[in-house]
Design a protein around this motif. Structure first.
Motif, PDB file in Angstrom:
ATOM      1  N   ARG A   9       0.839  -1.210   0.000  1.00  0.00           N
ATOM      2  CA  ARG A   9       0.000   0.000   0.000  1.00  0.00           C
ATOM      3  C   ARG A   9       0.873   1.259   0.000  1.00  0.00           C
ATOM      4  O   ARG A   9       2.050   1.218   0.378  1.00  0.00           O
ATOM      5  N   ILE A  10       0.223   2.372  -0.420  1.00  0.00           N
ATOM      6  CA  ILE A  10       0.935   3.658  -0.449  1.00  0.00           C
ATOM      7  C   ILE A  10       0.925   4.244   0.959  1.00  0.00           C
ATOM      8  O   ILE A  10      -0.130   4.307   1.594  1.00  0.00           O
ATOM      9  N   GLY A  11       2.083   4.687   1.445  1.00  0.00           N
ATOM     10  CA  GLY A  11       2.141   5.205   2.816  1.00  0.00           C
ATOM     11  C   GLY A  11       1.871   6.704   2.909  1.00  0.00           C
ATOM     12  O   GLY A  11       1.543   7.207   3.980  1.00  0.00           O
ATOM     13  N   ALA A  12       2.011   7.434   1.798  1.00  0.00           N
ATOM     14  CA  ALA A  12       1.860   8.899   1.841  1.00  0.00           C
ATOM     15  C   ALA A  12       0.411   9.289   2.122  1.00  0.00           C
ATOM     16  O   ALA A  12      -0.518   8.543   1.801  1.00  0.00           O
ATOM     17  N   TYR A  13       0.221  10.493   2.695  1.00  0.00           N
ATOM     18  CA  TYR A  13      -1.132  11.028   2.853  1.00  0.00           C
ATOM     19  C   TYR A  13      -1.749  11.125   1.459  1.00  0.00           C
ATOM     20  O   TYR A  13      -1.048  11.430   0.472  1.00  0.00           O
ATOM     21  N   LEU A  14      -3.079  10.916   1.396  1.00  0.00           N
ATOM     22  CA  LEU A  14      -3.782  10.932   0.097  1.00  0.00           C
ATOM     23  C   LEU A  14      -3.524  12.235  -0.671  1.00  0.00           C
ATOM     24  O   LEU A  14      -3.318  12.225  -1.892  1.00  0.00           O
TER      25      LEU A  14
END
Ligand SMILES: Cc1cc2nc3c(=O)[nH]c(=O)nc-3n(C[C@H](O)[C@H](O)[C@H](O)COP(=O)(O)OP(=O)(O)OC[C@H]3O[C@@H](n4cnc5c(N)ncnc54)[C@H](O)[C@@H]3O)c2cc1C
Ligand code: FES
Length: 479
Positions: free
Chosen positions: A298-303
């Motif tokens: 999964r992507i860890g950055a804020y949306l």
């Protein structure tokens, strides 16, 4: 290449000067680091590895990895990423031998070492150190900031995005402007500040050894704050030492501090906040981003950060890692591969990317070297980035009168670094001057704000890490 037009930043470039790289003139601008000027001139190989003579280039750009060491005006082993250019300066790659005997001018003078006394020695002029000095100064004690870079502000000076949070956390203000505010406040308060000065040792009795612009100085302090920040982690892959493989923070420094692009096309490794933010900043500077890859599923950055780069057509591949870069003197392409849940490469899933630059945004490790040498207790807490020094709620470590704040006490962000800095600065002032009800009230207010900042789903990892740290501090009798 120098950036001429940027949507947010303006680059002063007021005074043109000339430096010499292996005797050849290179145009530079006052206020640039040596490596920035060399990059702008297309010189990205700075030295060779000692044993196999592999090319070495810029990696961290903040003085933490030694990948950029060169001979400067006859002095070897100089970290050229944190040294400013000067008219007529002569730089040379260090190859074959560590020092060229004909140009070695000697070690710093140790014979008559001056001792400077201070109430509060602040090591590191980033957001944590500056905030600590400012808050301590409010209560009448005199701090001394010691910063090894020639620029103050730590990592804030390259952050162009606007901060979240409340007014007291500078919400809506860009990192770069927050650095400007803190530096201006420190000047207004006439806080003594030494730049281009590295703390290289701690000795009993709260004494610091400082290399100050080629001279050795002893600093004897009533209290000390170690706010040395963090360094970027590396990942193992074939060719990871080639020039053109940069820490994402180094790309930010080149682009946002000096207005120089790292290359034409970048593969970014890591889709956490730093990877996504730097990928967006590359696009803003007119650099192509081939893709962002992320080892986790999964992507860890804020949306808000990941959506921006996706909207601009940059693909993000999750469950992928980098396996190699191509090229002999500089990156000429990269190969990535899909990984399974155990992070093992899946054969047959390799993809090649045409790129001349790879950015690594794979996490940060707290810079605890000074405290390790000093013998402060330490413990391993993966949620906080690695080895951390247990401390009490005033940020005081197992060494009496020695405090920590910011990334060194666990990798978070600049807002929490500033809050911790304030708490540590107030606690140092309390130790020196005895404290007051106002000081205690102010410290309590900052503690509550820090707690609020860490509430919510994004603070979960930090909360777990801090619980472990508190447990460790209790075991060590620090709470
Ligand atoms: C490479 C990098 C990129 C980042 N990018 C982002 C981002 O894009 N967005 C975001 O929100 N957060 C980002 N962060 C996180 C955020 O910037 C940090 O949490 C914050 O700057 C931490 O503040 P600090 O004062 O603890 O450390 P820093 O800001 O790192 O300041 C530490 C200072 O200490 C100095 N120093 C170190 N060792 C010595 C020594 N021995 N003697 C004297 N001085 C010394 C350093 O030169 C530096 O100026 C980044 C962090 C790093 C390391
Ligand atoms: S020390 Fe200069 S690039 Fe790391």
């Amino acid at each position: 290449m120098r950036i001429d037009k940027h949507p947010i930043l303006e680059f002063a470039r007021e005074k043109k000067i000339t430096i010499y790289y292996e005797g050849q003139p290179v145009t530079a601008y006052e206020g640039e680091s040596i490596t920035a000027a060399l990059h702008a001139a297309g010189i990205t190989t700075l030295s060779e590895s000692f044993r196999f003579h592999r090319p070495r280039g810029l990696y961290c750009a903040i003085g933490k990895c030694a990948s950029c060491i060169m001979e400067v005006d006859g002095v070897p082993n100089m970290r050229t990423c944190i040294i400013p250019v000067k008219e007529g300066m002569r730089v040379k790659p260090q190859s074959k031998s560590v020092v060229s005997p004909e140009s070695f001018t000697g070690y710093p003078e140790f014979k008559e070492t001056p001792t400077v006394e201070t109430d509060f020695a602040v090591v590191g002029g980033g957001p944590a150190g500056l905030s600590a000095a400012l808050y301590a100064a409010r209560y009448g004690i005199k701090p001394l900031i010691i910063e090894e870079n020639f620029l103050l502000g730590g990592q804030l000076i390259k952050q162009t995005h606007k901060f979240f949070g409340s007014r007291s956390h500078y919400a809506g203000v860009r990192g770069i402007d927050i650095a400007g505010i803190l530096i201006k406040d420190a000047r207004k308060k006439e806080i003594e500040t030494w730049t281009s000065s590295s703390v290289i040792g701690y000795y009993p009795g709260n004494i610091l050894g400082v290399e100050r612009q080629g001279k050795y100085v002893r600093v004897k302090a009533k209290t000390i704050l170690i706010a040395t920040g963090a360094s970027e982690k590396m990942v193992p892959f074939i060719g990871n030492d080639l020039p053109g493989v940069y820490g994402a923070g180094a790309i930010q420094t080149l682009m946002n501090v000096y207005g120089i692009t790292p290359g034409k096309k970048v593969l970014m490794v890591g889709a956490g906040n730093i990877g996504a933010i730097v990928a967006y900043q590359l696009l803003q500077a007119g650099v192509e981003v081939a893709a962002v890859i992320e080892g986790l599923p999964r992507i860890g950055a804020y949306l808000v950060h990941s959506a921006k780069i996706k909207r601009l057509g940059v693909p993000i591949y999750t469950s992928h890692t980098i396996s190699r870069v191509f090229g002999s003197s500089r990156v000429e392409g990269a190969e990535v591969v899909e990984v399974d849940k155990q992070w093992q490469p899946i054969a047959g899933t390799e993809k090649k990317f045409d790129c001349d630059t790879v950015g690594l945004a794979v996490g940060l490790s707290p810079s605890i070297e000074i405290l390790s040498q000093a013998g402060a207790r330490q413990t391993y807490i993966p949620e906080l980035g690695g080895y951390i020094n247990p401390h009490n709620e005033n940020m005081e470590t197992s060494l009496p009168g020695v405090f920590i704040a910011g990334d060194i006490s666990g990798i978070e962000e600049a807002s929490s670094a500033m809050m911790e800095g304030r708490i540590a600065g107030l606690s140092a002032a309390e130790k020196v001057s005895g404290g007051s009800p106002e000081l205690i009230e102010e410290r309590e207010k900052n503690r509550l704000e820090l707690k609020e900042l860490r509430e919510g789903p994004f603070g979960e990892k930090i909360r777990i890490g801090n619980q472990k740290l508190e447990e460790e501090a209790r075991k060590n009798g620090l709470q």
